[in-house]
Design a protein around this motif. Structure first.
Motif, PDB file in Angstrom:
ATOM      1  N   GLU A 115       0.820  -1.209   0.000  1.00 50.75           N
ATOM      2  CA  GLU A 115       0.000   0.000   0.000  1.00 50.75           C
ATOM      3  C   GLU A 115       0.850   1.253   0.000  1.00 50.75           C
ATOM      4  N   TRP A 116       0.223   2.356  -0.389  1.00 50.19           N
ATOM      5  CA  TRP A 116       0.901   3.640  -0.475  1.00 50.19           C
ATOM      6  C   TRP A 116      -0.153   4.731  -0.519  1.00 50.19           C
ATOM      7  N   SER A 117       0.296   5.960  -0.415  1.00 40.90           N
ATOM      8  CA  SER A 117      -0.569   7.131  -0.536  1.00 40.90           C
ATOM      9  C   SER A 117      -0.232   7.850  -1.825  1.00 40.90           C
ATOM     10  N   VAL A 118      -1.224   8.546  -2.358  1.00 42.32           N
ATOM     11  CA  VAL A 118      -1.015   9.362  -3.554  1.00 42.32           C
ATOM     12  C   VAL A 118      -1.777  10.666  -3.357  1.00 42.32           C
ATOM     13  N   LEU A 119      -1.177  11.749  -3.792  1.00 47.37           N
ATOM     14  CA  LEU A 119      -1.836  13.046  -3.668  1.00 47.37           C
ATOM     15  C   LEU A 119      -3.101  13.062  -4.522  1.00 47.37           C
ATOM     16  N   ASP A 120      -4.165  13.625  -3.984  1.00 48.20           N
ATOM     17  CA  ASP A 120      -5.445  13.574  -4.689  1.00 48.20           C
ATOM     18  C   ASP A 120      -5.468  14.351  -5.996  1.00 48.20           C
ATOM     19  N   GLU A 139     -12.323   5.600   2.461  1.00 46.45           N
ATOM     20  CA  GLU A 139     -12.960   5.736   3.766  1.00 46.45           C
ATOM     21  C   GLU A 139     -11.955   5.967   4.890  1.00 46.45           C
ATOM     22  N   TRP A 140     -10.663   5.902   4.584  1.00 47.57           N
ATOM     23  CA  TRP A 140      -9.619   6.115   5.577  1.00 47.57           C
ATOM     24  C   TRP A 140      -9.030   7.510   5.418  1.00 47.57           C
ATOM     25  N   THR A 141      -8.702   8.144   6.535  1.00 50.05           N
ATOM     26  CA  THR A 141      -8.047   9.447   6.520  1.00 50.05           C
ATOM     27  C   THR A 141      -6.705   9.310   7.206  1.00 50.05           C
ATOM     28  N   VAL A 142      -5.657   9.770   6.544  1.00 45.59           N
ATOM     29  CA  VAL A 142      -4.314   9.718   7.124  1.00 45.59           C
ATOM     30  C   VAL A 142      -4.221  10.774   8.220  1.00 45.59           C
ATOM     31  N   ASN A 143      -3.646  10.401   9.347  1.00 48.16           N
ATOM     32  CA  ASN A 143      -3.397  11.335  10.441  1.00 48.16           C
ATOM     33  C   ASN A 143      -1.903  11.396  10.690  1.00 48.16           C
TER      34      ASN A 143
END
Length: 156
Positions: A115-120, A139-143
């Motif tokens: 998994e990874w994050s990507v800028l919207d 449905e998940w928010t990074v904190n």
């Protein structure tokens, strides 16, 4: 060719991190130094790993990753912190090759996910990831807690 990074790659990795920060519209955000990366990637207790994509002796991109863990699956996962391909190499399959290698590492290590994050706002990357079968975790928010807030929290 995709290979494991070595300590000799640290200057290239830092250059790629800085180029990625420019692409992500945060050119002044990188505080890491070569010494920092050497310590966390190749020190007594490595916290992360990196792989390098290259053609001949020319580095074309990298992926920096580390393990996380899912209590629900009871398995480790791989979290991709950074994926970067040089502008001239984009569209030539380098990013897909890096992700395929990470997936293979995950399978070899019996990981439950990658998994990874990507800028919207990064529509090209989002489309690319979808084409590979990635699913957005909307449905998940990074904190995140950093800086003074991190220090305050540590004090209790």
């Amino acid at each position: 060719m995709i290979r494991d990074a070595t300590a000799a790659d640290v200057p290239t990795i830092l250059r790629f991190v800085k180029e990625l920060a420019i692409y992500e519209r945060e050119p002044d955000a990188v505080k890491a130094t070569e010494a920092d990366l050497t310590r966390v990637l190749f020190g007594d207790r490595p916290y992360a790993e990196a792989i390098i994509a290259e053609e001949g002796a020319t580095p074309l991109g990298f992926a920096l990753f580390f393990h996380n863990f899912s209590t629900w699956t009871g398995k480790p996962g791989i979290y991709l912190e950074d994926l970067y391909v040089t502008p001239d190499a984009r569209g030539a399959g380098v990013g897909k090759a890096l992700l395929a290698r990470l997936a293979a590492i995950g399978v070899e290590r019996d990981c439950g996910r990658l998994e990874w994050s990507v800028l919207d706002w990064n529509a090209p990357a989002i489309a690319f990831y979808r084409s590979l079968g990635a699913v957005a975790m909307d449905e998940w928010t990074v904190n995140r807690v950093t800086g003074d807030a991190l220090k305050a929290l540590a004090r209790g």
